[in-house]
Design a protein around this motif. Structure first.
Motif, PDB file in Angstrom:
ATOM      1  N   ALA A 185       0.834  -1.213   0.000  1.00 38.95           N
ATOM      2  CA  ALA A 185       0.000   0.000   0.000  1.00 38.95           C
ATOM      3  C   ALA A 185       0.868   1.261   0.000  1.00 38.95           C
ATOM      4  O   ALA A 185       0.470   2.298  -0.529  1.00 38.95           O
ATOM      5  CB  ALA A 185      -0.922   0.000   1.211  1.00 38.95           C
ATOM      6  N   PHE A 186       2.060   1.155   0.560  1.00 38.83           N
ATOM      7  CA  PHE A 186       2.928   2.331   0.632  1.00 38.83           C
ATOM      8  C   PHE A 186       3.367   2.787  -0.756  1.00 38.83           C
ATOM      9  O   PHE A 186       3.658   3.970  -0.961  1.00 38.83           O
ATOM     10  CB  PHE A 186       4.150   2.025   1.510  1.00 38.83           C
ATOM     11  CG  PHE A 186       4.942   3.257   1.876  1.00 38.83           C
ATOM     12  CD1 PHE A 186       4.377   4.235   2.666  1.00 38.83           C
ATOM     13  CD2 PHE A 186       6.235   3.432   1.419  1.00 38.83           C
ATOM     14  CE1 PHE A 186       5.088   5.374   3.001  1.00 38.83           C
ATOM     15  CE2 PHE A 186       6.956   4.568   1.746  1.00 38.83           C
ATOM     16  CZ  PHE A 186       6.380   5.538   2.532  1.00 38.83           C
ATOM     17  N   TRP A 187       3.372   1.852  -1.704  1.00 34.40           N
ATOM     18  CA  TRP A 187       3.670   2.257  -3.087  1.00 34.40           C
ATOM     19  C   TRP A 187       2.679   3.292  -3.589  1.00 34.40           C
ATOM     20  O   TRP A 187       3.042   4.178  -4.370  1.00 34.40           O
ATOM     21  CB  TRP A 187       3.679   1.049  -4.033  1.00 34.40           C
ATOM     22  CG  TRP A 187       4.944   0.278  -3.928  1.00 34.40           C
ATOM     23  CD1 TRP A 187       5.104  -0.991  -3.492  1.00 34.40           C
ATOM     24  CD2 TRP A 187       6.265   0.744  -4.250  1.00 34.40           C
ATOM     25  NE1 TRP A 187       6.423  -1.359  -3.501  1.00 34.40           N
ATOM     26  CE2 TRP A 187       7.151  -0.311  -3.966  1.00 34.40           C
ATOM     27  CE3 TRP A 187       6.768   1.956  -4.727  1.00 34.40           C
ATOM     28  CZ2 TRP A 187       8.527  -0.198  -4.153  1.00 34.40           C
ATOM     29  CZ3 TRP A 187       8.137   2.075  -4.922  1.00 34.40           C
ATOM     30  CH2 TRP A 187       8.991   1.005  -4.627  1.00 34.40           C
ATOM     31  N   THR A 188       1.435   3.192  -3.143  1.00 38.54           N
ATOM     32  CA  THR A 188       0.442   4.198  -3.532  1.00 38.54           C
ATOM     33  C   THR A 188       0.870   5.572  -3.010  1.00 38.54           C
ATOM     34  O   THR A 188       0.810   6.566  -3.738  1.00 38.54           O
ATOM     35  CB  THR A 188      -0.937   3.833  -2.951  1.00 38.54           C
ATOM     36  OG1 THR A 188      -1.256   2.519  -3.385  1.00 38.54           O
ATOM     37  CG2 THR A 188      -1.996   4.801  -3.417  1.00 38.54           C
ATOM     38  N   ASN A 189       1.339   5.621  -1.748  1.00 41.18           N
ATOM     39  CA  ASN A 189       1.817   6.898  -1.206  1.00 41.18           C
ATOM     40  C   ASN A 189       2.943   7.459  -2.072  1.00 41.18           C
ATOM     41  O   ASN A 189       2.972   8.647  -2.392  1.00 41.18           O
ATOM     42  CB  ASN A 189       2.347   6.713   0.213  1.00 41.18           C
ATOM     43  CG  ASN A 189       1.257   6.295   1.169  1.00 41.18           C
ATOM     44  OD1 ASN A 189       0.740   5.188   1.056  1.00 41.18           O
ATOM     45  ND2 ASN A 189       0.875   7.184   2.066  1.00 41.18           N
ATOM     46  N   ILE A 190       3.882   6.591  -2.424  1.00 42.41           N
ATOM     47  CA  ILE A 190       5.039   7.051  -3.190  1.00 42.41           C
ATOM     48  C   ILE A 190       4.609   7.534  -4.571  1.00 42.41           C
ATOM     49  O   ILE A 190       5.036   8.597  -5.038  1.00 42.41           O
ATOM     50  CB  ILE A 190       6.091   5.930  -3.286  1.00 42.41           C
ATOM     51  CG1 ILE A 190       6.679   5.669  -1.894  1.00 42.41           C
ATOM     52  CG2 ILE A 190       7.195   6.304  -4.266  1.00 42.41           C
ATOM     53  CD1 ILE A 190       7.741   4.617  -1.854  1.00 42.41           C
ATOM     54  N   TRP A 191       3.724   6.776  -5.199  1.00 40.57           N
ATOM     55  CA  TRP A 191       3.243   7.144  -6.532  1.00 40.57           C
ATOM     56  C   TRP A 191       2.519   8.489  -6.501  1.00 40.57           C
ATOM     57  O   TRP A 191       2.814   9.388  -7.291  1.00 40.57           O
ATOM     58  CB  TRP A 191       2.353   6.011  -7.051  1.00 40.57           C
ATOM     59  CG  TRP A 191       1.386   6.377  -8.142  1.00 40.57           C
ATOM     60  CD1 TRP A 191       0.029   6.467  -8.043  1.00 40.57           C
ATOM     61  CD2 TRP A 191       1.713   6.705  -9.507  1.00 40.57           C
ATOM     62  NE1 TRP A 191      -0.507   6.830  -9.249  1.00 40.57           N
ATOM     63  CE2 TRP A 191       0.503   6.977 -10.170  1.00 40.57           C
ATOM     64  CE3 TRP A 191       2.905   6.799 -10.220  1.00 40.57           C
ATOM     65  CZ2 TRP A 191       0.444   7.340 -11.499  1.00 40.57           C
ATOM     66  CZ3 TRP A 191       2.835   7.163 -11.553  1.00 40.57           C
ATOM     67  CH2 TRP A 191       1.622   7.424 -12.183  1.00 40.57           C
ATOM     68  N   VAL A 192       1.612   8.621  -5.548  1.00 42.15           N
ATOM     69  CA  VAL A 192       0.868   9.884  -5.417  1.00 42.15           C
ATOM     70  C   VAL A 192       1.834  11.044  -5.165  1.00 42.15           C
ATOM     71  O   VAL A 192       1.739  12.105  -5.794  1.00 42.15           O
ATOM     72  CB  VAL A 192      -0.166   9.790  -4.267  1.00 42.15           C
ATOM     73  CG1 VAL A 192      -0.733  11.167  -3.932  1.00 42.15           C
ATOM     74  CG2 VAL A 192      -1.277   8.830  -4.643  1.00 42.15           C
ATOM     75  N   ALA A 193       2.801  10.815  -4.274  1.00 41.87           N
ATOM     76  CA  ALA A 193       3.742  11.887  -3.936  1.00 41.87           C
ATOM     77  C   ALA A 193       4.559  12.290  -5.159  1.00 41.87           C
ATOM     78  O   ALA A 193       4.710  13.476  -5.451  1.00 41.87           O
ATOM     79  CB  ALA A 193       4.656  11.446  -2.794  1.00 41.87           C
ATOM     80  N   CYS A 194       5.071  11.301  -5.900  1.00 42.87           N
ATOM     81  CA  CYS A 194       5.934  11.612  -7.049  1.00 42.87           C
ATOM     82  C   CYS A 194       5.166  12.380  -8.120  1.00 42.87           C
ATOM     83  O   CYS A 194       5.639  13.413  -8.612  1.00 42.87           O
ATOM     84  CB  CYS A 194       6.513  10.336  -7.647  1.00 42.87           C
ATOM     85  SG  CYS A 194       7.766   9.606  -6.598  1.00 42.87           S
TER      86      CYS A 194
END
Lengths: 247, 365
Positions: free
Chosen positions: B156-165
């Motif tokens: 799920a943390f990949w979603t955070n990273i994707w959104v942030a980038c």
């Protein structure tokens, strides 16, 4: 018709009038020195010629063409009129070479190779070829000022404005910079310079103007102004300069 | 009578030679602190060992911590040696050497106190962690819940990273655009300037969580086809971008305003136009200057991706909270915190590196 005609120019910042009707003609190949105390309007006058400051009244003409007021292509004017500042104002994020090449490429439409060739030749003629790849912060004040002169010359301006270009330099670096200006004067470049270097003004100026409180109080040949000033204010200014050991 | 009124006859009286500063009192304070830190650390280490049922790893860590806490004794001992030497030299009338020895001894005592103070903080945290028979440790750092939830949470943390980038790229471009629009000159630029000012004011005023709520839930409700078919993750990206563009445009604006007007004058005097001056002279310098505050805002943005959990977007916090309610343990949420720490610290170091490199290049090193 003179090459550069400054005709009754008035300039104020708010209610403070800095130039109160300055009229001055500069012939082609002439070197005109503006002298006077700080705040007398020398720098402002130069900045007005370059249209860095807007004037409120009067007119400035170059070869008969009015270059003040609305509708003037300022960028075209500034290609013709180079200016060198007291504080060098090089672009710190660019190398020396890029500083010199920026305007010819972006404004002059010169291709990169031709601009490079010209920049290198100019740098060499002021003894700065070894510093082409350096950044401005790595250079001494004198070196920066030489680059700034070259940067202005790279646009092949028809007239150069020099705004107290040695005022921020250490005394031993002043000579190198003045030597370049001397060479430009001998080469026949039209120049209008504000300066505190009276000795130098005496040597290169074809005309010296003494500014006081936004007006040209006295003008004449260098010999006339320095050796036989008529106005009491001019006499007072020059005697102070002599007292401080600068003439 | 002096020849000049600038120089007076009444000069400062000659100073008497200053005695060496006292050492013993400072050394005793250092000694007390060193003893305290050792005692507290032993207590903490014992609690650590007991909580882990005499496990070898916990015992080893405890022993290492206690040994480290003993280090405060070394400079303390040097301070006492120096204090004695000071007295001996002073008795012999060796004023200057005695002053030097005293200064060194006081410095040693200060060093000892510095170590002891830091050691006390570590020991205090250790005791807090294992207070109430390890209540703190088992609430936040329980191994089993972390193991169970790890796979899903990191996914799920990949979603955070994707959104942030994605948001960061958009913010970087739009922020600069808004900053430039805010600086458009003249009357012609006035209407656009006004819009940019209103935008910045409004979106800096609204809390990010409110923007997220309104955008992610609201836009699909409008029935506009484009938004109805958009994924909630992209709606979240829009919300964060709207909020952070307002902040970042202010950072850019400050950067542009910090470039001295003489730079603009120099560029214009060479015949460069307004846009050329911006592009080649002002923006490159401004961007270099604002990198650190820009990164600050980006770290904020990365952290605020966790706010998307309120809009039912399956990012790390939402998933970890599901685990938390299932296992009745907060450790999965601490895991999320750890992930944020892990991605943030390298960025801070990277920016430090960029700043150093830029400074070094300009200075010609």
């Amino acid at each position: 018709m003179a090459f550069l005609e400054i005709d009754d120019v008035h300039k104020s910042y708010g209610h403070h009038e800095v130039l109160k009707g300055v009229t001055l003609n500069v012939e082609r190949h002439e070197v005109v020195c503006l002298i006077g105390a700080s705040g007398s309007g020398k720098s402002t006058l130069l900045r007005c010629v370059n249209a860095l400051e807007e004037i409120q009244q009067g007119e400035i003409r170059i070869e008969g063409d009015t270059v003040t007021g609305a509708g003037v292509d300022l960028n075209a004017l500034r290609r013709d009129v180079g200016i060198v500042f007291q504080s060098y104002n090089l672009f710190p994020h660019m190398s020396v070479l890029d500083n010199v090449m920026l305007a010819p490429i972006r404004v002059g439409g010169v291709n990169r190779r031709a601009a490079l060739e010209r920049a290198e030749r100019l740098l060499e003629s002021v003894g700065m070829q070894d510093k082409a790849k350096s950044y401005p912060d790595m250079l001494s004040g004198g070196q920066q000022q030489r680059v700034a002169i070259v940067r202005a010359l790279a646009m092949q301006p028809r007239v150069m404005l020099l705004d107290e270009i040695t005022a921020a330099l250490d005394p031993e670096l002043v000579g190198d910079v003045l030597e370049i200006v001397r060479e430009l004067a001998h080469g026949g470049l039209t120049m209008l310079l504000a300066t505190h270097e009276m000795g130098f003004a005496k040597e290169v100026a074809s005309q010296v103007c003494f500014l006081d409180a936004g007006q040209i109080l006295e003008r004449g040949s260098a010999q006339q102004i320095f050796e036989d000033p008529q106005e009491p204010r001019t006499q007072q200014f020059l005697s102070r300069v002599v007292k401080s050991g600068r003439l | 009578m002096s020849a000049s009124s600038l120089v007076t006859e009444e000069l400062q009286p000659s100073p008497s030679p200053s005695p060496p500063r006292p050492v013993y009192r400072l050394a005793v304070v250092a000694l007390v602190l060193a003893a305290a830190v050792t005692a507290v650390m032993i207590k903490g280490a014992l609690m650590l060992r007991d909580y882990n049922h005499d496990g070898w790893l916990a015992t080893t860590i405890g022993v290492v911590l206690v040994v480290l806490s003993l280090y405060a004794w070394v400079p303390c001992a040097r301070a006492f040696v120096g204090a004695r030497e000071r007295g001996a030299l002073l008795a012999q009338g060796e004023l200057v050497p005695s002053r030097r020895v005293a200064a060194r001894a006081r410095e040693e005592a200060n060093i000892s106190m510095g170590y002891a103070a830091a050691g006390l903080i570590v020991a205090g945290l250790l005791i807090f962690l294992f207070a109430n028979s390890g209540g703190v440790a088992s609430t936040f750092f329980a191994i089993d819940p972390i193991k169970q939830s790890f796979h899903q949470v990191i996914h799920a943390f990949w979603t955070n990273i994707w959104v942030a980038c994605v948001s960061e790229v958009l913010v970087l471009l739009l922020g600069l655009l808004v900053a430039i629009v805010r600086m458009l000159p003249g009357r012609a630029g006035m209407p656009l300037r006004m819009i940019a000012i209103v935008y910045c004011d409004v979106f800096r005023a609204i809390p990010a969580i409110v923007v997220i709520f309104l955008i992610v839930f609201g836009l699909p409700l409008t029935g506009v086809h484009f938004f109805v078919t958009m994924s909630t993750t992209w709606l979240g990206i829009i919300a964060l971008t709207l909020t952070y563009t307002a902040y970042v445009s202010e950072v850019y604006r400050a950067g542009l305003a910090s470039i001295h007007p003489s730079q603009s004058a120099a560029a214009r005097s060479l015949g460069l136009g307004y846009v050329q001056t911006l592009r080649t002279v002002l923006v490159p310098q401004a961007v270099r200057r604002v990198i650190p505050p820009l990164l600050n805002d980006f770290i904020s943005l990365q952290k605020d991706t966790a706010l998307l959990s309120t809009a039912a977007i399956a990012e790390a916090l939402l998933v970890s909270k599901l685990w938390e309610s299932q296992l009745f343990n907060l450790s999965p949420v601490v895991l999320v915190a750890a992930f944020f720490i892990i991605i943030t610290i390298p960025q801070a170091r990277f920016v430090d590196y960029l700043i150093d490199r830029d400074a070094a290049r300009r200075a010609g090193k």
